[in-house]
Every structure is written in C-alpha cells, then in structure tokens.
Design a protein around this motif. Structure first.
Motif, PDB file in Angstrom:
ATOM      1  N   GLY A   6       0.770  -1.270  -0.068  1.00 55.35           N
ATOM      2  CA  GLY A   6      -0.138  -0.022  -0.031  1.00 55.35           C
ATOM      3  C   GLY A   6       0.813   1.337   0.113  1.00 55.35           C
ATOM      4  O   GLY A   6       0.515   2.131  -0.490  1.00 55.35           O
ATOM      5  N   ASP A  28       0.153   4.893  -2.022  1.00 54.46           N
ATOM      6  CA  ASP A  28      -0.434   5.803  -1.356  1.00 54.46           C
ATOM      7  C   ASP A  28       0.329   7.103  -1.437  1.00 54.46           C
ATOM      8  O   ASP A  28       1.303   7.194  -0.892  1.00 54.46           O
ATOM      9  N   VAL A  31      -0.491   3.879  -9.893  1.00 49.80           N
ATOM     10  CA  VAL A  31      -1.480   3.973  -8.997  1.00 49.80           C
ATOM     11  C   VAL A  31      -2.700   3.714 -10.020  1.00 49.80           C
ATOM     12  O   VAL A  31      -3.818   2.833  -9.923  1.00 49.80           O
ATOM     13  N   SER A  76      -6.550   9.548  -2.250  1.00 50.04           N
ATOM     14  CA  SER A  76      -5.514   8.455  -1.984  1.00 50.04           C
ATOM     15  C   SER A  76      -6.025   7.252  -1.503  1.00 50.04           C
ATOM     16  O   SER A  76      -5.686   6.185  -1.847  1.00 50.04           O
ATOM     17  N   HIS A  77      -6.814   7.383  -0.250  1.00 48.67           N
ATOM     18  CA  HIS A  77      -7.125   6.287   0.275  1.00 48.67           C
ATOM     19  C   HIS A  77      -8.143   5.421  -0.372  1.00 48.67           C
ATOM     20  O   HIS A  77      -8.129   3.943  -0.338  1.00 48.67           O
ATOM     21  N   VAL A 109      -5.909   3.024  -2.633  1.00 46.81           N
ATOM     22  CA  VAL A 109      -5.332   1.805  -1.741  1.00 46.81           C
ATOM     23  C   VAL A 109      -6.306   0.779  -1.470  1.00 46.81           C
ATOM     24  O   VAL A 109      -6.212  -0.341  -1.567  1.00 46.81           O
ATOM     25  N   SER A 110      -7.614   1.204  -1.061  1.00 47.89           N
ATOM     26  CA  SER A 110      -8.460   0.213  -0.445  1.00 47.89           C
ATOM     27  C   SER A 110      -9.319  -0.427  -1.747  1.00 47.89           C
ATOM     28  O   SER A 110      -9.581  -1.634  -1.614  1.00 47.89           O
ATOM     29  N   ASN A 159       5.374   5.946   6.113  1.00 46.75           N
ATOM     30  CA  ASN A 159       5.268   5.203   4.832  1.00 46.75           C
ATOM     31  C   ASN A 159       6.518   4.075   4.880  1.00 46.75           C
ATOM     32  O   ASN A 159       7.536   4.545   4.923  1.00 46.75           O
TER      33      ASN A 159
END
Length: 267
Positions: free
Chosen positions: A68, A72, A88, A201-202, A205-206, A262
């Motif tokens: 992640g 992220d 991404v 951003s989240h 990732v999710s 990170n």
C-alpha cells in the motif's frame, strides 16, 4: 481509445526490478500477498481468520501494509497528482479488468440482454444491502471500473469510457471539480446513469486491495499461490523489509506520527 490498444503485460515501469515492471505484475503482487496472508490467517484461526487477536499473531510481514505504501500518495494528493502516477492508475484499472475476466467465465455476458445486465450491475455495485460481489469491501473505484466494463461488454462497445481513459492516460481534461472542489471522475453505468466519484489516495489503496481480496475469494488462495509461485520469494523479501521498517518506526514514533509513516522499503 479502444480496448485493443491496451496491453497490461507490456513493461511500463522501467525503474522497477524484473517481475514488477508491468501493471499485471503489480496486480499479481497484491493478489498473491493477500493469498499468502489469508493462508496464514486461516492457519492461526480457521473459524475466524479476521477475528480478534489474529492481527497481533501474524508474522511481521503481514501486519503492515508494505505494498500500500507504493501507491499511497498521501492525504493531500489531487487528481493531477494521480494523473502523474501511472503505478496507481494502471494497477487499479488492470486489477478491475482482470477480475472482470475471471468473473465473466461464470457470467458469460450475453450481448444486449438487459435483464442480465441489470442483475450484474446490481451485483457489482452492491454492498451488504443485497447479494453482491464486494460485500463489505471499501471498493468504490473498483466497483465503478467493473460496472463500466460490464456495461461495455453487454452493449458490445470496444470504445473505452472516459473514466477508463483517464486511468490509462492521466489526462487532466478528463476530470472535473465537484461542488466541494475535489478532482473527480464520471463513470457511465447505463443510459443516463452517470456516477461522479472524487479521487482520494485512500480510495485507490482500498480499491486495489479490495480487488485483490475479491479475486482471492473467487479463485481460492491455493490456486492464486500456485498461479504466481515464481513471485513468492521476491514478494516475501519485500514484505519482510517493509514489515521490519514499520516495526522499527512504531517503536520510535508517537502513534500520531506513525499514522503518517510510509513503510515502503523501495526496490
């Protein structure tokens, strides 16, 4: 832009080591990582792999989100930031498309069958409110990408949706600002049904992890591990290094500081 112009198996990340240079490589990494973690969770708690206390008993490599960290971009990332970050965008799109290919072996989408299309659209976009593919997964981006792919397949459309084109190109002209000033995309589900989605951003990732988890749920962890057995050693090394980096930082930083740490160890 048409489907035939897209090749996720071609190397596009020249700064990555061998085996990690294509979007398909990265999707395989996320999917394999979850398959390995799920196997360990089931070993520790067969009846409740995600139950209380399981996380604390996992090996360090699975306790922190190393992969992640690669995608992220931080809480202040904007649509333009993601536009400049093909890792991404391409990982998210490739994962959703590969999941579609897996699912369509069962769905066998029939052209212009509106009843089938409506049922699949409900299944793809639903949560715990109805029978659904993602159930309680936080997967808005993945759901939208998969719904668009279902629509195009049902309508026999090879021309990509504008949102899909943004995932491939990062072109700022394909985004818009919503009422709150957030950079957003519009996903065309059906007819006049257009779904706006802000880019955070989240969510990326999710969504990428949710796609991996759903894929493993559909194929089974053993099959996924067998499919990507040649990647196990390099992935385990990466997760080990990221886990140790995070564990050391957790000892040294305050909980608030660690929230923004990170643990991506680099290649």
């Amino acid at each position: 832009m048409k489907m035939e112009e897209v090749d996720f198996s071609s190397p596009v990340f020249s700064d990555h080591p061998g085996g990690w240079q294509t979007p398909s490589d990265l999707v395989a990494g996320f999917t394999l990582a979850w398959a390995l973690e799920l196997k360990e969770r089931v070993r520790l708690s067969p009846s409740s792999p995600s139950g209380p206390g399981v996380m604390e008993r996992l090996p360090v490599r699975y306790r922190y989100d190393t992969l992640g960290g690669l995608i992220d971009l931080g809480p202040m990332a904007t649509g333009a930031t993601f536009g400049r970050s093909p890792v991404v965008r391409l990982t998210a799109l490739c994962g959703a498309w590969e999941l579609f290919e897996h699912m369509n072996r069962t769905w066998r989408i029939r052209p212009n069958d509106f009843d089938q299309f409506s049922n699949l659209l409900s299944f793809v976009t639903g949560g715990l409110d109805r029978p659904s593919l993602y159930r309680d997964e936080s997967a808005d981006i993945s759901k939208c990408l998969l719904a668009v792919r279902v629509r195009r397949s049902s309508m026999q459309m090879d021309e990509l949706d504008l949102a899909e084109q943004w995932f491939l190109t990062g072109d700022d002209d394909l985004t818009f600002q919503d009422a709150r000033g957030n950079d957003s995309l519009q996903f065309h589900f059906s007819g006049m049904h257009i779904v706006p989605l802000p880019l955070f951003s989240h969510q990326f990732v999710s969504a990428i992890w949710s796609t991996a988890r759903v894929t493993v749920n559909q194929l089974g962890p053993d099959r996924v591990i067998s499919m990507h057995s040649e990647r196990v050693d390099s992935l385990t090394d990466l997760l080990d290094r990221g886990g140790e980096k995070a564990r050391a930082a957790e000892r040294e930083l305050t909980p608030m500081q660690f929230q923004h740490f990170n643990n991506w160890p680099g290649w």
